[in-house]
Design a protein around this motif. Structure first.
Motif, PDB file in Angstrom:
ATOM      1  N   SER A 238      82.064   8.174  94.629  1.00  0.00           N
ATOM      2  CA  SER A 238      81.730   8.640  95.967  1.00  0.00           C
ATOM      3  C   SER A 238      82.957   9.083  96.756  1.00  0.00           C
ATOM      4  O   SER A 238      84.011   8.441  96.719  1.00  0.00           O
ATOM      5  CB  SER A 238      81.035   7.511  96.749  1.00  0.00           C
ATOM      6  OG  SER A 238      80.898   7.859  98.113  1.00  0.00           O
ATOM      7  N   ALA A 239      82.821  10.187  97.491  1.00  0.00           N
ATOM      8  CA  ALA A 239      83.901  10.637  98.381  1.00  0.00           C
ATOM      9  C   ALA A 239      84.120   9.651  99.519  1.00  0.00           C
ATOM     10  O   ALA A 239      85.169   9.687 100.179  1.00  0.00           O
ATOM     11  CB  ALA A 239      83.559  12.015  98.956  1.00  0.00           C
ATOM     12  N   TYR A 240      83.157   8.779  99.792  1.00  0.00           N
ATOM     13  CA  TYR A 240      83.271   7.778 100.862  1.00  0.00           C
ATOM     14  C   TYR A 240      83.929   6.490 100.376  1.00  0.00           C
ATOM     15  O   TYR A 240      84.087   5.542 101.148  1.00  0.00           O
ATOM     16  CB  TYR A 240      81.891   7.411 101.414  1.00  0.00           C
ATOM     17  CG  TYR A 240      80.990   8.558 101.760  1.00  0.00           C
ATOM     18  CD1 TYR A 240      81.328   9.461 102.767  1.00  0.00           C
ATOM     19  CD2 TYR A 240      79.778   8.751 101.093  1.00  0.00           C
ATOM     20  CE1 TYR A 240      80.484  10.511 103.085  1.00  0.00           C
ATOM     21  CE2 TYR A 240      78.930   9.793 101.415  1.00  0.00           C
ATOM     22  CZ  TYR A 240      79.287  10.671 102.410  1.00  0.00           C
ATOM     23  OH  TYR A 240      78.453  11.709 102.728  1.00  0.00           O
ATOM     24  N   GLY A 241      84.245   6.408  99.094  1.00  0.00           N
ATOM     25  CA  GLY A 241      84.667   5.135  98.514  1.00  0.00           C
ATOM     26  C   GLY A 241      83.446   4.380  98.026  1.00  0.00           C
ATOM     27  O   GLY A 241      82.309   4.691  98.396  1.00  0.00           O
ATOM     28  N   PRO A 242      83.626   3.376  97.177  1.00  0.00           N
ATOM     29  CA  PRO A 242      82.473   2.691  96.576  1.00  0.00           C
ATOM     30  C   PRO A 242      81.693   1.852  97.567  1.00  0.00           C
ATOM     31  O   PRO A 242      82.264   1.250  98.485  1.00  0.00           O
ATOM     32  CB  PRO A 242      83.110   1.805  95.502  1.00  0.00           C
ATOM     33  CG  PRO A 242      84.519   1.604  95.949  1.00  0.00           C
ATOM     34  CD  PRO A 242      84.905   2.854  96.678  1.00  0.00           C
ATOM     35  N   ALA A 243      80.372   1.824  97.383  1.00  0.00           N
ATOM     36  CA  ALA A 243      79.556   0.804  98.046  1.00  0.00           C
ATOM     37  C   ALA A 243      79.804  -0.510  97.312  1.00  0.00           C
ATOM     38  O   ALA A 243      80.190  -0.524  96.145  1.00  0.00           O
ATOM     39  CB  ALA A 243      78.082   1.175  97.997  1.00  0.00           C
ATOM     40  N   VAL A 244      79.589  -1.611  98.000  1.00  0.00           N
ATOM     41  CA  VAL A 244      79.881  -2.935  97.435  1.00  0.00           C
ATOM     42  C   VAL A 244      78.584  -3.743  97.355  1.00  0.00           C
ATOM     43  O   VAL A 244      77.789  -3.769  98.301  1.00  0.00           O
ATOM     44  CB  VAL A 244      80.933  -3.682  98.286  1.00  0.00           C
ATOM     45  CG1 VAL A 244      81.183  -5.081  97.751  1.00  0.00           C
ATOM     46  CG2 VAL A 244      82.235  -2.883  98.330  1.00  0.00           C
ATOM     47  N   ASN A 245      78.393  -4.400  96.241  1.00  0.00           N
ATOM     48  CA  ASN A 245      77.232  -5.251  96.030  1.00  0.00           C
ATOM     49  C   ASN A 245      77.304  -6.459  96.965  1.00  0.00           C
ATOM     50  O   ASN A 245      78.334  -7.134  97.021  1.00  0.00           O
ATOM     51  CB  ASN A 245      77.224  -5.728  94.565  1.00  0.00           C
ATOM     52  CG  ASN A 245      75.884  -6.280  94.126  1.00  0.00           C
ATOM     53  OD1 ASN A 245      75.162  -6.891  94.910  1.00  0.00           O
ATOM     54  ND2 ASN A 245      75.557  -6.085  92.857  1.00  0.00           N
ATOM     55  N   PRO A 246      76.224  -6.770  97.709  1.00  0.00           N
ATOM     56  CA  PRO A 246      76.268  -7.965  98.571  1.00  0.00           C
ATOM     57  C   PRO A 246      76.300  -9.280  97.790  1.00  0.00           C
ATOM     58  O   PRO A 246      76.638 -10.315  98.352  1.00  0.00           O
ATOM     59  CB  PRO A 246      74.985  -7.851  99.412  1.00  0.00           C
ATOM     60  CG  PRO A 246      74.102  -6.918  98.667  1.00  0.00           C
ATOM     61  CD  PRO A 246      74.994  -5.988  97.897  1.00  0.00           C
ATOM     62  N   TRP A 247      75.957  -9.233  96.500  1.00  0.00           N
ATOM     63  CA  TRP A 247      76.078 -10.440  95.670  1.00  0.00           C
ATOM     64  C   TRP A 247      77.536 -10.645  95.301  1.00  0.00           C
ATOM     65  O   TRP A 247      78.232  -9.704  94.924  1.00  0.00           O
ATOM     66  CB  TRP A 247      75.243 -10.303  94.400  1.00  0.00           C
ATOM     67  CG  TRP A 247      73.772 -10.322  94.656  1.00  0.00           C
ATOM     68  CD1 TRP A 247      72.989  -9.258  94.996  1.00  0.00           C
ATOM     69  CD2 TRP A 247      72.909 -11.457  94.607  1.00  0.00           C
ATOM     70  NE1 TRP A 247      71.679  -9.655  95.158  1.00  0.00           N
ATOM     71  CE2 TRP A 247      71.600 -11.004  94.924  1.00  0.00           C
ATOM     72  CE3 TRP A 247      73.109 -12.807  94.322  1.00  0.00           C
ATOM     73  CZ2 TRP A 247      70.501 -11.861  94.965  1.00  0.00           C
ATOM     74  CZ3 TRP A 247      72.014 -13.664  94.354  1.00  0.00           C
ATOM     75  CH2 TRP A 247      70.733 -13.185  94.678  1.00  0.00           C
ATOM     76  N   LYS A 248      77.997 -11.885  95.422  1.00  0.00           N
ATOM     77  CA  LYS A 248      79.398 -12.197  95.145  1.00  0.00           C
ATOM     78  C   LYS A 248      79.472 -13.579  94.506  1.00  0.00           C
ATOM     79  O   LYS A 248      78.851 -14.529  94.999  1.00  0.00           O
ATOM     80  CB  LYS A 248      80.186 -12.171  96.461  1.00  0.00           C
ATOM     81  CG  LYS A 248      81.680 -11.870  96.319  1.00  0.00           C
ATOM     82  CD  LYS A 248      82.281 -11.730  97.724  1.00  0.00           C
ATOM     83  CE  LYS A 248      83.758 -11.475  97.703  1.00  0.00           C
ATOM     84  NZ  LYS A 248      84.096 -10.094  97.348  1.00  0.00           N
ATOM     85  N   VAL A 249      80.220 -13.689  93.405  1.00  0.00           N
ATOM     86  CA  VAL A 249      80.330 -14.979  92.719  1.00  0.00           C
ATOM     87  C   VAL A 249      81.771 -15.465  92.619  1.00  0.00           C
ATOM     88  O   VAL A 249      82.028 -16.608  92.235  1.00  0.00           O
ATOM     89  CB  VAL A 249      79.702 -14.912  91.312  1.00  0.00           C
ATOM     90  CG1 VAL A 249      78.193 -14.753  91.407  1.00  0.00           C
ATOM     91  CG2 VAL A 249      80.315 -13.782  90.486  1.00  0.00           C
ATOM     92  N   ASP A 250      82.730 -14.602  92.947  1.00  0.00           N
ATOM     93  CA  ASP A 250      84.139 -14.972  92.943  1.00  0.00           C
ATOM     94  C   ASP A 250      84.855 -14.036  93.913  1.00  0.00           C
ATOM     95  O   ASP A 250      84.211 -13.475  94.807  1.00  0.00           O
ATOM     96  CB  ASP A 250      84.729 -14.905  91.526  1.00  0.00           C
ATOM     97  CG  ASP A 250      84.392 -13.606  90.801  1.00  0.00           C
ATOM     98  OD1 ASP A 250      84.352 -12.550  91.467  1.00  0.00           O
ATOM     99  OD2 ASP A 250      84.180 -13.635  89.571  1.00  0.00           O
ATOM    100  N   ASP A 251      86.150 -13.852  93.743  1.00  0.00           N
ATOM    101  CA  ASP A 251      86.879 -13.029  94.720  1.00  0.00           C
ATOM    102  C   ASP A 251      86.778 -11.531  94.441  1.00  0.00           C
ATOM    103  O   ASP A 251      87.351 -10.726  95.153  1.00  0.00           O
ATOM    104  CB  ASP A 251      88.353 -13.459  94.788  1.00  0.00           C
ATOM    105  CG  ASP A 251      89.060 -13.353  93.432  1.00  0.00           C
ATOM    106  OD1 ASP A 251      88.388 -13.019  92.429  1.00  0.00           O
ATOM    107  OD2 ASP A 251      90.277 -13.604  93.384  1.00  0.00           O
TER     108      ASP A 251
END
Length: 492
Positions: free
Chosen positions: A134-147
């Protein structure tokens, strides 16, 4: 009512009809959630003024005999042209493009009273499986299990992240080779790719015209049924749009699948497949048996050729579709030197405007369409496509109602973990999804379990052409049996 943005479409519709809440309140709750979600980079063009105006109009219209989506706040993937609102397909070459027209799908949604919260992040021109192009930079998954920041999948990564994080009640996506189903599986949401031709492609920026199809991304199967009923329908402006009546998909959700025959394709049991995915697949088959369905092994012998055939055909069509972007009529034009002519303008604009993955696919597509290689690659891929379609036809002709398969080969992976130096590694994420697009079939991803480290896992159901109602009902049964209710812990 509190946490209005966490409502499903069905629950919000019922609350609006009862008068427990109004659309302005519901929309404002989503706007507030979006404003606090910068770390996810899901919404890339916010339209709060338009949203509140549409919400007020929905409230003024009333809810007694209103359409199901009246007053429901949605996110729109940046691939859909929205009149007067930035629509740039996450590409630098379309920076600043504001269409003077509305896509047919968004027109249908707005005619049903839906509210547009803004435009959602995606892979550039829908080319990707991780939202990193993406030209906007990546979207980030709201799921997170570490840093690590995890990918929400692609290309509809922004749509999946926004729905999973309760920034909107539902979102539009598009699926060319898995771009609705893979991100849905990565984020614990539901995504359906309808039969090719069920939803109009008019006003959706094209990637591969014989493969692209719009569909809804939602929190539940019922919500997908509600949204799809509004999005689908014949459109004279799209020659590939099917002139078929749109069923009441929600009314089909009885949950009764007794006597249905579900196929398990033996070719999808790949060597080295993630053990947790394999276990989930087996559990899904048991859920269907317990609900009264017959489960049997089936064969799709040409599936192993699907991925290379898909990337030849998709790249060829992309090369043709993206030839129109030249910086002349709209979009971003690269700075020119004193002696530069029109050839230099084209070269510099396309080199600067298109990202590396889009350039790669344009070059591959141009190569396979060239005089010396057309028969060796493109025509051969088209023949393979015909064989893949025939495989599915043979299975369905043998009495199978739907096919159960994994949606993805792994859970969500970290952003930047799959090397740009080896694009095939990224393409393998589509191994279970591209067959449907080649055959034009409907498919739905349903969250059904969790990995050992706490990430959502999804299964995919593949249906007969034009039988989305039956497919949604089978998915509804799986959803009920799996009982998936997990949500990501808020960290953003």
């Amino acid at each position: 009512m509190t946490d209005l943005n966490k409502l499903t479409i069905a629950d919000a519709r019922d609350a609006l009809k009862k008068g427990d809440v109004n659309s302005v309140e519901l929309t404002q709750a989503c706007i507030d959630a979006i404003d606090a979600s910068g770390a996810l980079n899901a919404f890339v063009h916010k339209t709060p003024e338009i949203a509140l105006e549409q919400a007020a109009a929905a409230d003024a219209r009333g809810y007694a005999d209103a359409p199901a989506l009246n007053g429901i706040p949605l996110g729109i993937k940046d691939l859909f042209c929205t009149k007067g609102v930035d629509s740039q397909a996450a590409s630098g070459i379309l920076k600043g493009f504001k269409p003077e027209y509305e896509s047919t799908v968004t027109t249908k949604l707005f005619d049903n009273g839906a509210v547009m919260l803004g435009k959602l992040n995606m892979d550039e021109f829908a080319m990707g499986s991780s939202n990193e192009s993406s030209a906007y930079g990546p979207a980030v998954n709201p799921w997170k299990v570490d840093d690590r920041n995890l990918t929400p999948g692609g290309s509809s990564g922004g749509s999946a992240a926004a729905v999973a994080a309760d920034l909107c009640l539902g979102a539009t996506g598009t699926d060319t080779g898995g771009s609705i189903r893979q991100p849905a599986a990565f984020t614990g949401t539901v995504g359906i790719k309808p039969t090719y031709g069920r939803c109009s492609r008019w006003g959706i920026i094209a990637y591969a015209s014989s493969l692209d199809q719009a569909g809804p991304m939602t929190k539940t199967v019922r919500d997908s049924a509600i949204m799809l009923s509004a999005m689908a329908g014949h459109d004279m402006k799209d020659s590939t749009s099917a002139d078929l009546a749109v069923p009441d998909f929600e009314a089909a959700l009885t949950g009764d699948i007794k006597g249905k025959v579900i196929g398990i394709p033996r070719e999808y049991r790949l060597d080295g497949l993630n053990e947790e995915i394999t276990k989930l697949w087996d559990e899904g088959a048991e859920m269907l048996r317990a609900a009264g369905a017959e489960v049997r092994d089936v064969s799709l012998p040409h599936s192993k050729y699907a991925l290379p055939a898909y990337y030849v055909i998709a790249s060829a069509e992309a090369s043709s579709n993206l030839a129109r972007y030249d910086g002349v009529r709209f979009g971003e034009r690269a700075p020119l030197g004193a002696g530069d002519g029109i050839n230099e303008m084209y070269e510099k604009t396309r080199a600067a405007g298109f990202g590396p993955e889009t350039q790669r696919r344009i070059m591959v597509g141009t190569y396979v369409l060239s005089a010396g290689f057309y028969d060796a690659y493109y025509n051969r891929a088209r023949k393979v496509r015909t064989l893949i379609k025939r495989d599915f036809e043979n299975v369905f002709a043998d009495g199978v109602d739907a096919i159960l398969a994994p949606a993805t080969p792994t859970p969500a992976f970290g952003i930047g973990e799959v090397s740009d130096a080896n694009p095939v590694e990224m393409y393998l994420n589509d191994v279970f999804t591209v067959t449907l697009n080649l055959a034009g079939l409907p498919g739905i991803a349903v969250p059904t379990g969790m990995s050992s480290n706490g990430l959502p896992l999804g299964l995919q159901l593949i249906g007969r052409p034009w039988e989305e109602a039956d497919l949604l009902n089978i998915a509804h049964s799986v959803e009920h049996s799996a009982g998936f209710v997990a949500k990501p812990q808020k960290w953003w």
